[in-house]
Design a protein around this motif. Structure first.
Motif, PDB file in Angstrom:
ATOM      1  N   ARG A 130      -5.800   8.963   1.616  1.00  0.00           N
ATOM      2  CA  ARG A 130      -6.247   7.764   0.895  1.00  0.00           C
ATOM      3  C   ARG A 130      -5.114   6.742   0.807  1.00  0.00           C
ATOM      4  O   ARG A 130      -3.940   7.107   0.726  1.00  0.00           O
ATOM      5  CB  ARG A 130      -6.736   8.125  -0.504  1.00  0.00           C
ATOM      6  CG  ARG A 130      -8.062   8.861  -0.516  1.00  0.00           C
ATOM      7  CD  ARG A 130      -8.533   9.123  -1.935  1.00  0.00           C
ATOM      8  NE  ARG A 130      -7.697  10.094  -2.634  1.00  0.00           N
ATOM      9  CZ  ARG A 130      -7.910  10.497  -3.893  1.00  0.00           C
ATOM     10  NH1 ARG A 130      -8.938   9.993  -4.579  1.00  0.00           N
ATOM     11  NH2 ARG A 130      -7.124  11.388  -4.450  1.00  0.00           N
ATOM     12  N   THR A 131      -5.500   5.487   0.806  1.00  0.00           N
ATOM     13  CA  THR A 131      -4.543   4.386   0.650  1.00  0.00           C
ATOM     14  C   THR A 131      -4.871   3.633  -0.631  1.00  0.00           C
ATOM     15  O   THR A 131      -6.031   3.311  -0.885  1.00  0.00           O
ATOM     16  CB  THR A 131      -4.607   3.426   1.846  1.00  0.00           C
ATOM     17  OG1 THR A 131      -4.242   4.134   3.037  1.00  0.00           O
ATOM     18  CG2 THR A 131      -3.644   2.256   1.661  1.00  0.00           C
ATOM     19  N   THR A 144       0.267   5.289   0.972  1.00  0.00           N
ATOM     20  CA  THR A 144      -0.628   6.239   1.633  1.00  0.00           C
ATOM     21  C   THR A 144      -0.378   7.624   1.066  1.00  0.00           C
ATOM     22  O   THR A 144       0.756   8.127   1.108  1.00  0.00           O
ATOM     23  CB  THR A 144      -0.414   6.246   3.154  1.00  0.00           C
ATOM     24  OG1 THR A 144      -0.685   4.933   3.670  1.00  0.00           O
ATOM     25  CG2 THR A 144      -1.350   7.242   3.833  1.00  0.00           C
ATOM     26  N   ASN A 159       0.797  -1.221   0.000  1.00  0.00           N
ATOM     27  CA  ASN A 159       0.000   0.000   0.000  1.00  0.00           C
ATOM     28  C   ASN A 159       0.833   1.276   0.000  1.00  0.00           C
ATOM     29  O   ASN A 159       1.879   1.355   0.665  1.00  0.00           O
ATOM     30  CB  ASN A 159      -0.918   0.018   1.226  1.00  0.00           C
ATOM     31  CG  ASN A 159      -1.948  -1.085   1.187  1.00  0.00           C
ATOM     32  OD1 ASN A 159      -2.569  -1.329   0.160  1.00  0.00           O
ATOM     33  ND2 ASN A 159      -2.141  -1.759   2.310  1.00  0.00           N
TER      34      ASN A 159
END
Length: 408
Positions: A41-42, A36, A34
Motif C-alpha cells: 500500500r502507498t 510505500t 508517498n
C-alpha cells in the motif's frame, strides 16, 4: 515469530508501551509525498515525518549533497576542528534569520538545542554576576522537548511530561494573553532569566495558535523588564506558518533562536542555536565558556544536507505553495465544524488541525486513515496534518477527505 511480532516485543517506539500493543506499519520506501508500506500500500505522508520532510522524500538535490560530502568525510569532531559544510550552513542561517543574530552553535536535536539555549541564558546572567535570575517563563500548553531541561519549561499540568513535574525544576507559566503576561512580568522579572516561547503556534502541547500582537507584547515586556527572549522555532521554522520564521508574523527579534526538524529537510538530525552577540559576550566575561559540546554537533553530512535543503527552499515558490495549502486546508476542513464530534478547526500556513471533543482511539483512526491512503499521527483529541510543501492539490484534497471522514 514474524518480523512484526518480534518487533512489537523488542523495539521500543516513541510514546508507546513495551511490549507495544499498537499496530506498527513498516515502510519499505519513500518517494515524493508517498510512503510505500511493506504490504504494497502507498500512503501520503501528511505529517512530513514529524514536520521535518518539507521537500518530501528521495529528493535528488538533497541526496546529491550527502553523497558528495560522504566522499570527503562522514564525521569529524567539532572541538578544535571545523569544516566547510558547517561554515556554509552557518553563513546562510545568519543571512535568513533575524539580523541581530550573529553567532551559531550547532547541536544534534531539537531538545538539545533547547537545553543549550537555557544554558546560554543562565550563563549570561552568571556573567553579569546576577545570581537571582534562575527561573524561566513559559506559556501554558508549552512543549519544548523531551530532555530534562526542555521538559522543565513544558507545561507541567497540560503536557505529556506531567509525570515528571515533582522532580523537575519549577519554573513559571503564563497564558498567552497580554494582561496575564504584564502581570506575570511585573511580579517575577527579578527572578526571570529568560522567557521561552513557540511563536504563533504551540505544537505538541495542543496545536494551539495565538495572535501576533501577543508575540509583539512579549518582546516589549522582555525589553522593559530585562529578561532574555528565547524563540523555539523547531516546529515553525523554514516556512511552515507562511513566514520563513514564525517570529516574522510580529516582526520581532529574539535574543536566542532554536532551529531543528526541517533544518535538514528531514534527512538527518541536526539543530542550531543562533544568538545575539550580547549573549556570547555576556557569557565570556572573565574568561567563561559555554559549557556544552555534543559529540555529533555540526556533523558534516547533516550540515551539507541542511545547506542544500535551505537552498532548495529559497529557490522554490514556497510562499505560494504554503498559501495554496493553507487555502485548501481551510476550505477542505471547514465542513468538520458541522460534526457534533468536533470542538474546533484551525489552520495556519501548512498546518491543519481538527480538535475533537473527546479523546480518540488512535489505533482505530490510524487504520481508517491508511485505508484512505493517508498517514497521520493523531494524539489526544487532535487530528491534524502538516504536509510536505510539495504536496499537490490532489494530495491535500485526499488528506482533507480522510480527515473529514473521521469527523462524520
Amino acid at each position: 515469530m514474524s518480523n512484526s511480532a518480534w518487533e512489537r516485543e523488542h523495539i521500543w517506539h516513541p510514546y508507546a508501551a513495551m511490549p507495544n500493543p499498537s499496530p506498527i506499519y513498516q515502510v519499505e520506501s519513500a518517494q515524493g509525498v508517498n510512503l510505500t508500506l511493506s504490504d504494497g500500500r502507498t500512503v501520503i505522508d501528511g505529517m512530513s515525518s514529524w514536520w521535518s520532510a518539507i521537500h518530501g522524500y528521495n529528493v535528488p538535490e538533497l541526496n546529491q549533497a550527502i553523497e558528495k560530502q560522504l566522499k570527503n568525510m562522514a564525521h569529524v569532531m567539532f572541538g578544535g576542528l571545523t569544516h566547510q559544510p558547517a561554515i556554509d550552513l552557518a553563513k546562510i542561517l545568519l543571512e535568513i534569520a533575524p539580523n541581530n543574530l550573529k553567532h551559531v552553535f550547532f547541536a544534534d536535536s531539537g531538545s538539545v538545542s533547547v537545553e543549550t539555549a537555557l544554558k546560554m541564558a543562565l550563563q549570561y546572567w552568571q556573567g553579569q554576576k546576577n545570581t537571582k535570575k534562575t527561573k524561566f517563563l513559559s506559556l501554558t500548553h508549552a512543549y519544548h522537548g523531551d530532555t530534562f531541561g526542555a521538559m522543565s519549561v513544558c507545561d507541567p499540568d497540560n503536557s505529556m511530561h506531567h509525570l515528571f513535574r515533582d522532580i523537575l525544576p519549577q519554573h513559571i507559566f503564563v497564558q498567552p494573553e497580554i494582561e496575564s503576561l504584564r502581570t506575570t512580568f511585573a511580579q517575577h522579572h527579578h527572578e526571570l532569566s529568560a522567557m521561552i516561547i513557540e511563536p504563533i503556534v504551540q505544537g505538541a502541547g495542543g496545536m494551539l495558535f495565538y495572535d501576533a500582537e501577543v508575540l509583539k507584547e512579549i518582546r516589549v515586556l522582555c525589553n522593559e523588564y530585562n529578561v532574555l527572549l528565547i524563540v523555539d522555532e523547531i516546529a515553525t521554522g523554514f516556512g511552515r506558518t507562511g513566514k520563513l520564521f514564525a517570529c516574522e508574523h510580529a516582526n520581532i527579534q529574539p535574543d536566542i533562536l532554536c532551529l531543528g526538524k526541517a533544518l535538514t529537510g528531514g534527512y538527518m538530525t541536526l539543530a542550531a542555536i543562533l544568538c545575539d552577540p550580547k549573549i556570547s559576550q555576556g557569557i565570556q566575561k572573565e574568561g567563561n565558556i559555554l559549557m556544552h559540546g555534543p559529540t555529533f554537533m555540526a556533523n558534516p553530512l547533516a550540515c551539507a544536507v541542511a545547506k542544500a535543503s535551505i537552498d532548495l527552499l529559497l529557490v522554490s515558490p514556497w510562499q505560494q505553495r504554503i498559501q495554496n495549502i493553507e487555502t485548501q486546508l481551510k476550505n477542505g476542513l471547514k465542513p468538520c465544524l458541522q460534526s457534533n464530534k468536533v470542538a474546533d478547526v484551525r489552520v495556519i500556513g501548512a498546518i491543519g488541525v481538527v480538535e475533537m471533543k473527546e479523546v480518540m482511539d488512535i489505533s482505530s483512526i490510524q487504520a481508517k486513515l491508511i485505508e484512505q491512503g493517508v498517514w497521520l499521527r493523531p494524539f489526544g483529541k487532535l487530528l491534524y496534518t502538516m504536509p510536505p510543501f510539495i504536496a499537490s492539490h490532489a494530495n491535500i484534497q485526499q488528506i482533507n477527505n480522510a480527515i473529514t471522514m473521521q469527523c462524520s
